[in-house]
Design an enzyme around this catalytic site. Structure first.
Site, PDB file in Angstrom:
ATOM      1  N   PHE A 138       0.880  -1.183   0.000  1.00 53.79           N
ATOM      2  CA  PHE A 138       0.000   0.000   0.000  1.00 53.79           C
ATOM      3  C   PHE A 138       0.906   1.218   0.000  1.00 53.79           C
ATOM      4  O   PHE A 138       1.683   1.424   0.930  1.00 53.79           O
ATOM      5  CB  PHE A 138      -0.920   0.025   1.215  1.00 53.79           C
ATOM      6  CG  PHE A 138      -1.852   1.207   1.198  1.00 53.79           C
ATOM      7  CD1 PHE A 138      -3.089   1.124   0.565  1.00 53.79           C
ATOM      8  CD2 PHE A 138      -1.492   2.415   1.792  1.00 53.79           C
ATOM      9  CE1 PHE A 138      -3.947   2.219   0.527  1.00 53.79           C
ATOM     10  CE2 PHE A 138      -2.341   3.515   1.751  1.00 53.79           C
ATOM     11  CZ  PHE A 138      -3.564   3.413   1.119  1.00 53.79           C
ATOM     12  N   ASP A 223       9.675   2.630   1.314  1.00 58.21           N
ATOM     13  CA  ASP A 223       8.468   3.331   1.738  1.00 58.21           C
ATOM     14  C   ASP A 223       8.358   3.170   3.245  1.00 58.21           C
ATOM     15  O   ASP A 223       7.904   2.137   3.740  1.00 58.21           O
ATOM     16  CB  ASP A 223       7.244   2.743   1.032  1.00 58.21           C
ATOM     17  CG  ASP A 223       5.931   3.356   1.523  1.00 58.21           C
ATOM     18  OD1 ASP A 223       5.958   4.142   2.489  1.00 58.21           O
ATOM     19  OD2 ASP A 223       4.879   3.023   0.948  1.00 58.21           O
ATOM     20  N   LYS A 252       3.399  10.428   7.997  1.00 54.77           N
ATOM     21  CA  LYS A 252       2.730  10.005   9.233  1.00 54.77           C
ATOM     22  C   LYS A 252       3.406  10.497  10.518  1.00 54.77           C
ATOM     23  O   LYS A 252       3.105  11.578  10.995  1.00 54.77           O
ATOM     24  CB  LYS A 252       2.554   8.491   9.242  1.00 54.77           C
ATOM     25  CG  LYS A 252       1.487   7.984   8.254  1.00 54.77           C
ATOM     26  CD  LYS A 252       1.232   6.519   8.425  1.00 54.77           C
ATOM     27  CE  LYS A 252       0.163   6.002   7.449  1.00 54.77           C
ATOM     28  NZ  LYS A 252      -1.179   6.510   7.710  1.00 54.77           N
TER      29      LYS A 252
END
Length: 410
Positions: A138, A223, A252
């Site tokens: 994702f 990532d 985040k």
């Protein structure tokens, strides 16, 4: 099987892009969120791995208030001292060379892909455009990152997808090597897949990815949007493998709740990005940088990450004990550090368990492969860990699927 009932939600003009619970919070305090009627929920979701230092952290409040009183925004047409300080810290912590700031994880990954392709172009290899991604990955919800993400259901109705993204089985180096070639610009990998079900890539696999990419002349993009900034017990999850990616995407946890992302790259990649090749209006503004600087200082303070690893081990050990008590329900404990996943038996939907935990005022997040994610703030205490895990144990005890009762000895 008990399935908690969701109350009918009042009508709202907010677009329904999320399956929201009928619950809102007006205040946060450490690892706790508080509703307007004073009910307290232990936050083991952290806004999906965002609230690194919990809620209402005094250092973050002070930094934001101080910067808000001086300067909010100037655009990237001018030097922003906070950017330069945060970039220097990220460079010194990773050994890479240059930093680009953005606003979110999807934007960070999108930027990373552009950098990889541009570096190949500037290196005289314009046909190196393919990005190899992993199954279960994702990387975000922009069109480009939907194409990079291995969740076909998320693409329904949004086609056609951009070309240039292929997927190989997660953890399989033979399949990766077979897919590499002169057309591949980069391998894009999550060291620990978050949305994919808290699946750990493991260090041997990451080393193999690095070796294979080097052999075929491709770059490696890590990532670390969800796994970075201390979430797994090291500043970045890839760091336990001993490799160094060419590009690291993060977001985040970097802002602890303030929208900010960043991409760190080697000089060979960064030098390919010249004025006009990329940009973002709000990226790395003074407010975002004030917060990110505090986050980095706190997370890299002596002893902080060691204590994260110690407390995460406690949580994982307690969850393992629960798994042993519920062998028909819990299939596997996954992830690393405080990116911890509990994969359930397929007969018990993770969403039902997350909803039941919410009923006892514990907030968690579902993920792929029927997994419940525990993503607490990195400051969670041992007592709070014990409360969360004991509540989980109790909830599982009320949700035993009928077909599992005999096997589970109930």
């Amino acid at each position: 099987m008990t399935t908690p009932q969701t109350a009918k939600m009042p009508t709202s003009a907010v677009m329904k892009t999320y399956g929201r619970a009928d619950l809102s919070f007006v205040r946060g305090d450490g690892c706790w969120l508080i509703t307007d009627d004073g009910e307290r929920y232990l936050d083991c979701a952290s806004g999906i791995a965002v609230n690194t230092l919990g809620h209402s952290h005094p250092g973050l409040i002070a930094a934001l208030r101080d910067q808000a009183g001086k300067l909010w925004h100037t655009s990237n047409l001018y030097r922003i001292p906070g950017q330069e300080r945060v970039a220097d810290k990220l460079v010194s912590l990773t050994g890479l060379d240059q930093v680009y700031f953005c606003n979110s994880g999807a934007e960070a990954n999108e930027s990373a892909v552009k950098m990889a392709r541009r570096a190949a172009y500037e290196n005289g290899q314009p046909d190196r455009t393919t990005i190899l991604c992993a199954t279960g990955s994702f990387h975000g919800r922009t069109l480009g990152m939907l194409a990079a993400t291995d969740k076909p259901a998320n693409r329904t109705g949004f086609g056609p997808m951009p070309d240039g993204f292929d997927h190989v089985p997660f953890g399989n180096l033979n399949e990766l090597r077979a897919a590499l070639g002169p057309h591949v610009a980069a391998v894009m990998i999550e060291p620990v897949q978050g949305e994919g079900g808290a699946r750990d890539a493991h260090d041997d696999y990451l080393r193999g990815v690095r070796e294979a990419a080097d052999e075929f002349g491709a770059l490696v993009i890590a990532d670390e949007v969800q796994s970075g900034i201390g979430r797994t017990g090291t500043l970045f999850a890839y760091q336990t493998s001993g490799i160094r990616p060419d590009i690291i995407a993060m977001a985040k946890g970097l802002g602890g709740g303030f929208p900010v992302g960043a991409v760190i790259a080697s000089a060979a990649v960064g030098n390919a990005m010249t004025p006009g090749t990329h940009g973002s209006t709000f990226a790395g503004n003074p407010l975002a940088m004030a917060v990110a600087e505090v986050i980095l200082d706190e997370v890299t303070a002596p002893g902080f990450l060691e204590d994260v690893r110690r407390r995460a081990d406690i949580m994982r050990g307690m969850l393992a004990e629960i798994a042993a008590r519920h062998p028909a329900i819990v299939a596997e404990i996954r992830g690393r550090g405080f990116l911890c996943g509990v994969r359930l038996d397929d007969s018990l939907p993770a969403g039902d368990v997350v909803a039941a935990l919410r009923e006892v005022k514990i907030l968690t997040v579902p993920a792929g492969e029927n997994t419940v994610r525990f993503l607490p703030p990195l400051i969670i205490s041992e007592d709070e860990i014990r409360l969360a895990v004991e509540s989980f144990d109790t909830v599982l005890g009320t949700m035993v699927p009928p077909q599992a009762q005999e096997q589970d000895g109930r």
